[in-house]
Structure formats: structure tokens, C-alpha cells
Design a protein around this motif. Structure first.
Motif, short mmCIF file in Angstrom:
data_model
loop_
_atom_site.label_atom_id
_atom_site.label_comp_id
_atom_site.label_asym_id
_atom_site.label_seq_id
_atom_site.Cartn_x
_atom_site.Cartn_y
_atom_site.Cartn_z
N ASN A 4 0.79 -1.41 0.16
CA ASN A 4 -0.12 -0.08 -0.02
C ASN A 4 0.92 1.20 -0.06
OD1 ASN A 4 -2.55 -1.30 -0.06
ND2 ASN A 4 -2.28 -1.72 2.17
N SER A 5 1.84 1.03 -0.69
CA SER A 5 2.87 2.21 -0.72
C SER A 5 2.27 3.47 -1.54
CB SER A 5 4.28 1.91 -1.14
OG SER A 5 4.55 1.55 -2.71
N ILE A 6 2.70 4.66 -1.45
CA ILE A 6 2.28 5.72 -2.39
C ILE A 6 2.42 5.30 -3.74
CG2 ILE A 6 2.58 8.07 -3.15
CD1 ILE A 6 3.24 8.65 0.16
N LYS A 7 3.85 4.65 -4.09
CA LYS A 7 4.36 4.45 -5.20
C LYS A 7 3.42 3.44 -6.07
CE LYS A 7 8.11 2.71 -8.12
NZ LYS A 7 9.35 2.20 -7.93
N ASN A 8 2.94 2.39 -5.33
CA ASN A 8 2.03 1.56 -5.80
C ASN A 8 0.72 1.91 -6.18
OD1 ASN A 8 1.10 -0.84 -6.48
ND2 ASN A 8 1.42 -2.18 -4.69
N THR A 9 0.27 2.77 -5.10
CA THR A 9 -1.01 3.50 -5.32
C THR A 9 -1.11 4.20 -6.49
OG1 THR A 9 -1.37 3.47 -2.69
CG2 THR A 9 -2.83 4.81 -4.15
N ARG A 10 -0.19 5.19 -6.75
CA ARG A 10 -0.04 5.83 -8.02
C ARG A 10 -0.13 5.02 -9.19
NH1 ARG A 10 4.82 9.12 -6.50
NH2 ARG A 10 5.42 8.12 -8.45
N ILE A 11 0.86 3.64 -9.21
CA ILE A 11 0.59 2.85 -10.46
C ILE A 11 -0.58 2.29 -10.55
CG2 ILE A 11 1.75 0.74 -11.19
CD1 ILE A 11 4.28 1.34 -9.83
N ASN A 12 -1.30 1.95 -9.38
CA ASN A 12 -2.62 1.37 -9.93
C ASN A 12 -3.64 2.29 -10.29
OD1 ASN A 12 -1.86 -0.99 -8.31
ND2 ASN A 12 -2.87 -0.29 -6.26
N GLY A 13 -3.36 3.54 -9.97
CA GLY A 13 -4.31 4.77 -10.67
C GLY A 13 -3.96 4.78 -12.04
N GLU A 14 -2.92 4.91 -12.34
CA GLU A 14 -2.31 5.05 -13.84
C GLU A 14 -2.76 4.15 -14.61
OE1 GLU A 14 -0.96 7.55 -15.41
OE2 GLU A 14 -1.61 8.89 -13.72
N VAL A 15 -2.67 2.82 -14.13
CA VAL A 15 -2.98 1.60 -14.99
C VAL A 15 -4.52 1.49 -15.04
CG1 VAL A 15 -3.17 -1.09 -14.88
CG2 VAL A 15 -0.84 0.22 -14.31
N GLN A 16 -5.12 2.00 -14.28
CA GLN A 16 -6.74 1.77 -14.14
C GLN A 16 -7.22 3.00 -15.11
OE1 GLN A 16 -8.53 2.90 -10.65
NE2 GLN A 16 -10.71 3.00 -11.51
N LYS A 17 -6.47 4.11 -15.26
CA LYS A 17 -7.01 5.23 -16.04
C LYS A 17 -6.54 4.64 -17.55
CE LYS A 17 -4.42 9.11 -16.04
NZ LYS A 17 -4.04 10.35 -15.58
N PRO A 45 3.21 -5.72 -6.08
CA PRO A 45 4.43 -4.90 -5.85
C PRO A 45 5.72 -5.23 -6.85
CG PRO A 45 3.68 -5.61 -3.86
CD PRO A 45 2.81 -6.42 -4.82
N ASP A 46 5.57 -6.23 -7.48
CA ASP A 46 6.78 -6.58 -8.38
C ASP A 46 6.32 -6.33 -9.70
OD1 ASP A 46 5.10 -8.48 -8.90
OD2 ASP A 46 6.45 -10.25 -8.54
N LEU A 47 5.14 -5.74 -9.97
CA LEU A 47 4.70 -5.23 -11.18
C LEU A 47 4.70 -6.29 -12.23
CD1 LEU A 47 6.65 -1.95 -11.71
CD2 LEU A 47 4.38 -2.23 -10.72
N LYS A 48 4.49 -7.57 -11.68
CA LYS A 48 4.40 -8.84 -12.74
C LYS A 48 2.60 -9.08 -13.18
CE LYS A 48 8.72 -10.36 -12.65
NZ LYS A 48 9.62 -10.41 -13.84
N LEU A 85 2.38 3.10 -20.73
CA LEU A 85 3.14 3.25 -19.42
C LEU A 85 4.53 3.03 -19.62
CD1 LEU A 85 0.34 2.04 -17.23
CD2 LEU A 85 0.89 4.39 -17.74
N ASN A 86 5.54 3.90 -18.90
CA ASN A 86 6.81 3.39 -18.84
C ASN A 86 6.80 2.66 -17.58
OD1 ASN A 86 9.49 3.22 -19.33
ND2 ASN A 86 9.90 5.26 -18.92
N LEU A 87 6.81 1.35 -17.65
CA LEU A 87 6.91 0.59 -16.20
C LEU A 87 8.06 -0.29 -16.51
CD1 LEU A 87 3.43 -0.40 -15.21
CD2 LEU A 87 4.98 1.32 -13.96
N ARG A 88 8.79 -0.85 -15.61
CA ARG A 88 9.85 -1.95 -15.64
C ARG A 88 9.27 -3.07 -16.10
NH1 ARG A 88 10.92 -3.62 -10.46
NH2 ARG A 88 11.11 -1.33 -9.99
N ASN A 89 8.09 -3.65 -15.74
CA ASN A 89 7.46 -4.60 -16.21
C ASN A 89 5.95 -4.22 -16.37
OD1 ASN A 89 9.59 -6.55 -15.49
ND2 ASN A 89 8.96 -6.69 -13.50
#
Length: 140
Positions: A4-17, A45-48, A85-89
């Protein structure tokens, strides 16, 4: 990275959008209902992996066909997500049908019905009370 980190929350929001834009604008599968919305996305969290909660306005047949269409188009959706999206995975997508909007609408309808019944019984009670006052007034 904590779940539930801020980074993960932001990633969840961007992926949803981005997922909602891709599903509504890019995917051309006729099985997918136009009234399909992405309610939430949970990315690990590992973006897999990503779990996308989908809500469809329509009957059961429409929901089933939309789910099948999204499942078939998941590789296309994933490739579009990688481009946007520019994500590692780029997460592997799994879709879950979410009933929360439908449940909320049905509960709202039930509350309205109870309020109408309550208001009607109050009006009936006030009519009876006014009738009693009128009878008492005539006797004096």
C-alpha cells in the motif's frame, strides 16, 4: 515496495486510467459492452500481475460475453498498456467481474422504496389525525 505504498497506489491509478481508455477506445471486439468500466486495479508490488475489477451495465449474457472478449483481448490490451506506460514490467492482466455498482444501485432503490412507504404511512397518519381534530371541533 510495500503493497500500500504511495508508489504502488499511483501505479494502480495510472494503470486503471489507461486500461479504461484502452478498453473503451482501442478494443474493437463486438462482445465487449460499451457500458464497461474499470472500477479498480490492483498491481502486485513486483509489477508482474494486475487484477482489474470490471463492471458492466447490462444483463448476465452481456457480462459473460464482455468477460470473454476482455480475456481474449488481454494480450492486445497488455501491449497497448506497455506502449502507454513506462514501467519496468508490464503486468499480466486478469479480469474480475465486480458487482459493487450493481449492488449499490439495488440498495439505493430499496432505500428509496422504504422512504416512499414511510412517507406514505406518515401522510396517512396525518390525514387520520386531521380527521379526528375536525370531528372534535364539530362537537364543541
Amino acid at each position: 515496495m510495500r503493497k500500500n505504498s504511495i508508489k504502488n497506489t499511483r501505479i494502480n491509478g495510472e494503470v486503471q486510467k489507461e486500461l479504461s481508455v484502452i478498453i473503451s477506445m482501442e478494443v474493437k471486439d463486438p462482445r465487449i459492452n460499451p457500458m464497461t468500466s474499470v472500477v479498480a486495479v490492483e498491481v502486485t508490488p513486483d509489477l508482474k500481475y494486475a487484477k482489474a475489477y470490471i463492471s458492466v451495465l447490462g444483463d448476465e449474457e452481456s457480462k459473460k460475453s464482455t468477460y470473454e472478449g476482455l480475456t481474449k483481448a488481454s494480450s492486445f490490451i497488455r501491449s497497448q498498456l506497455a506502449k502507454r506506460l513506462n514501467l519496468r514490467n508490464t503486468p499480466e492482466l486478469s479480469f474480475v467481474m465486480d458487482q459493487s455498482i450493481e449492488y449499490g444501485v439495488s440498495m439505493s432503490k430499496k432505500i428509496d422504496d422504504v422512504n416512499k412507504a414511510s412517507n406514505k404511512s406518515e401522510e396517512d397518519a396525518s390525514d387520520v389525525a386531521e380527521g379526528d381534530e375536525a370531528e372534535n371541533g364539530e362537537e364543541n
